[in-house]
Design an enzyme around this catalytic site. Structure first.
Site, PDB file in Angstrom:
ATOM      1  N   ASP A 298       0.990  -4.899   5.431  1.00  0.00           N
ATOM      2  CA  ASP A 298       0.641  -5.196   6.815  1.00  0.00           C
ATOM      3  C   ASP A 298      -0.088  -6.511   6.993  1.00  0.00           C
ATOM      4  O   ASP A 298      -0.650  -7.070   6.052  1.00  0.00           O
ATOM      5  CB  ASP A 298      -0.287  -4.096   7.339  1.00  0.00           C
TER       6      ASP A 298
ATOM      7  N   ARG B 265       4.300  -3.010   8.853  1.00  0.00           N
ATOM      8  CA  ARG B 265       4.603  -2.191   7.667  1.00  0.00           C
ATOM      9  C   ARG B 265       6.038  -1.668   7.684  1.00  0.00           C
ATOM     10  O   ARG B 265       6.618  -1.379   6.648  1.00  0.00           O
ATOM     11  CB  ARG B 265       3.656  -0.987   7.595  1.00  0.00           C
TER      12      ARG B 265
ATOM     13  N   LYS C  42      -2.976   1.795   2.018  1.00  0.00           N
ATOM     14  CA  LYS C  42      -1.752   2.314   2.595  1.00  0.00           C
ATOM     15  C   LYS C  42      -0.520   1.579   2.087  1.00  0.00           C
ATOM     16  O   LYS C  42       0.590   2.085   2.141  1.00  0.00           O
ATOM     17  CB  LYS C  42      -1.812   2.158   4.125  1.00  0.00           C
ATOM     18  N   GLY C  43      -0.705   0.340   1.658  1.00  0.00           N
ATOM     19  CA  GLY C  43       0.412  -0.592   1.448  1.00  0.00           C
ATOM     20  C   GLY C  43       1.534  -0.152   0.533  1.00  0.00           C
ATOM     21  O   GLY C  43       2.677  -0.595   0.705  1.00  0.00           O
TER      22      GLY C  43
ATOM     23  N   LYS D 288       0.931 -11.659  -7.196  1.00  0.00           N
ATOM     24  CA  LYS D 288       0.531 -12.995  -6.720  1.00  0.00           C
ATOM     25  C   LYS D 288      -0.438 -13.554  -7.759  1.00  0.00           C
ATOM     26  O   LYS D 288      -1.629 -13.700  -7.515  1.00  0.00           O
ATOM     27  CB  LYS D 288      -0.184 -12.818  -5.380  1.00  0.00           C
TER      28      LYS D 288
ATOM     29  N   PHE E 226       0.622 -15.236   2.571  1.00  0.00           N
ATOM     30  CA  PHE E 226       0.421 -13.851   2.965  1.00  0.00           C
ATOM     31  C   PHE E 226       1.751 -13.201   3.318  1.00  0.00           C
ATOM     32  O   PHE E 226       2.522 -13.737   4.096  1.00  0.00           O
ATOM     33  CB  PHE E 226      -0.554 -13.786   4.150  1.00  0.00           C
TER      34      PHE E 226
ATOM     35  N   ASP F  49       1.320  -2.069  -4.154  1.00  0.00           N
ATOM     36  CA  ASP F  49       2.244  -2.923  -3.408  1.00  0.00           C
ATOM     37  C   ASP F  49       2.152  -4.363  -3.915  1.00  0.00           C
ATOM     38  O   ASP F  49       3.154  -4.995  -4.201  1.00  0.00           O
ATOM     39  CB  ASP F  49       1.963  -2.852  -1.894  1.00  0.00           C
TER      40      ASP F  49
ATOM     41  N   ASP G 259      -3.188  -9.148  -6.036  1.00  0.00           N
ATOM     42  CA  ASP G 259      -3.526 -10.486  -5.559  1.00  0.00           C
ATOM     43  C   ASP G 259      -4.681 -10.995  -6.434  1.00  0.00           C
ATOM     44  O   ASP G 259      -4.453 -11.473  -7.545  1.00  0.00           O
ATOM     45  CB  ASP G 259      -3.892 -10.328  -4.076  1.00  0.00           C
TER      46      ASP G 259
HETATM   47  P1  IMP Z   1      -6.557  -7.734  -4.381  1.00  0.00           P
HETATM   48  O1  IMP Z   1      -7.729  -6.832  -4.534  1.00  0.00           O
HETATM   49  O2  IMP Z   1      -6.958  -9.111  -3.973  1.00  0.00           O
HETATM   50  O3  IMP Z   1      -5.663  -7.771  -5.613  1.00  0.00           O
HETATM   51  O4  IMP Z   1      -5.712  -7.203  -3.165  1.00  0.00           O
HETATM   52  C1  IMP Z   1      -4.931  -6.109  -3.268  1.00  0.00           C
HETATM   53  C2  IMP Z   1      -4.619  -5.468  -1.923  1.00  0.00           C
HETATM   54  O5  IMP Z   1      -4.770  -6.370  -0.834  1.00  0.00           O
HETATM   55  C3  IMP Z   1      -3.172  -5.037  -1.929  1.00  0.00           C
HETATM   56  O6  IMP Z   1      -3.035  -3.713  -2.402  1.00  0.00           O
HETATM   57  C4  IMP Z   1      -2.784  -5.204  -0.485  1.00  0.00           C
HETATM   58  O7  IMP Z   1      -3.028  -4.025   0.248  1.00  0.00           O
HETATM   59  C5  IMP Z   1      -3.665  -6.302   0.035  1.00  0.00           C
HETATM   60  N1  IMP Z   1      -2.961  -7.602   0.026  1.00  0.00           N
HETATM   61  C6  IMP Z   1      -3.113  -8.632  -0.839  1.00  0.00           C
HETATM   62  N2  IMP Z   1      -2.299  -9.644  -0.535  1.00  0.00           N
HETATM   63  C7  IMP Z   1      -1.604  -9.236   0.541  1.00  0.00           C
HETATM   64  C8  IMP Z   1      -0.570  -9.849   1.319  1.00  0.00           C
HETATM   65  O8  IMP Z   1      -0.105 -10.976   1.077  1.00  0.00           O
HETATM   66  N3  IMP Z   1      -0.075  -9.094   2.350  1.00  0.00           N
HETATM   67  C9  IMP Z   1      -0.527  -7.844   2.643  1.00  0.00           C
HETATM   68  N4  IMP Z   1      -1.481  -7.244   1.949  1.00  0.00           N
HETATM   69  C10 IMP Z   1      -2.018  -7.932   0.909  1.00  0.00           C
HETATM   70 MG    MG Z   2      -3.378  -3.877   3.076  1.00  0.00          MG
END
Ligand code: IMP
Ligand code: MG
Length: 177
Positions: free
Chosen positions: A161, A167, A46-47, A133, A154, A102, A105
């Site tokens: 969220d 959000r 959703k982000g 990140k 975070f 969004d 990470d």
């Molecule tokens: P990844 O798979 O670790 O790269 O995470 C990606 C997803 O995790 C993003 O699309 C976000 O929805 C969520 N996410 C990662 N870090 C954060 C954060 O700091 N705040 C909120 N959502 C996050």
């Molecule tokens: Mg999320």
């Protein structure tokens, strides 16, 4: 400050004005790069929905949109696994696709979504992420359009969220847990 709505301790990280000017800048770059084409923007739910809605209005060429819904956070702040909840409906074969995220990470979610999109044989695939990140990256992801590189911690707001809350916040905040 303690946010009255969410009850969490939040520290301002990126103001709404800075977000808006960055979105305009990315919109101009996408408009220039895709002039004469109609790219399809695939938004990760959703982000990324708030970012997508501002971004399409800062792009001055025609675009189409679609959504991929994945869930990557089973606990509140640490990823456990990536699950596909619903897929785009538009056929991506021979289309110019831009994945709208969004935040990237660890990169696990973006890699997962990229493989779903690539299996449909698009003409091209680029990645656009408002936040990067990169210190926490576990998978290599080339981001073609990056808004802001941020440190670990975070974040919440502007579509992102914490346990489904926050959000709607206009600015992006760091959550003090
Ligand atoms: P990844 O798979 O670790 O790269 O995470 C990606 C997803 O995790 C993003 O699309 C976000 O929805 C969520 N996410 C990662 N870090 C954060 C954060 O700091 N705040 C909120 N959502 C996050
Ligand atoms: Mg999320």
């Amino acid at each position: 400050m303690t946010d009255q709505k969410t009850g969490h301790d939040l520290k301002l990280l990126i103001s709404s004005d800075s977000i808006q000017s960055k979105v305009e800048e990315i919109g101009k770059r996408i408009s220039a790069d895709y002039r004469g084409k109609i790219p399809i923007l695939i938004c990760t739910l959703k982000g990324a929905f708030v970012f997508l809605s501002d971004l399409i209005r800062s792009i001055d060429i025609q675009t189409e949109i679609d959504f991929i819904w994945v869930s990557s956070y089973k606990s509140l702040t640490e990823p456990e696994s990536t699950e596909l909840i619903s897929k785009n409906r538009t056929d991506l074969k021979d289309r110019h696709v831009i994945l709208i995220e969004d935040i990237i990470d660890t990169g696990i979610t973006a890699k997962f979504i990229q493989s779903i999109i690539l299996s449909e044989n698009p003409k091209s695939l680029k990645v656009c992420s408002l936040l990067d990140k990169r210190e926490r990256r576990k998978m290599h992801i080339k981001i073609d359009y990056t808004g802001f590189v941020i440190e670990k911690g975070f974040v919440v707001g502007y579509g992102m969220d914490y346990g489904e809350r926050g959000r709607e916040l206009r600015h992006i905040y760091i959550l003090n847990k």
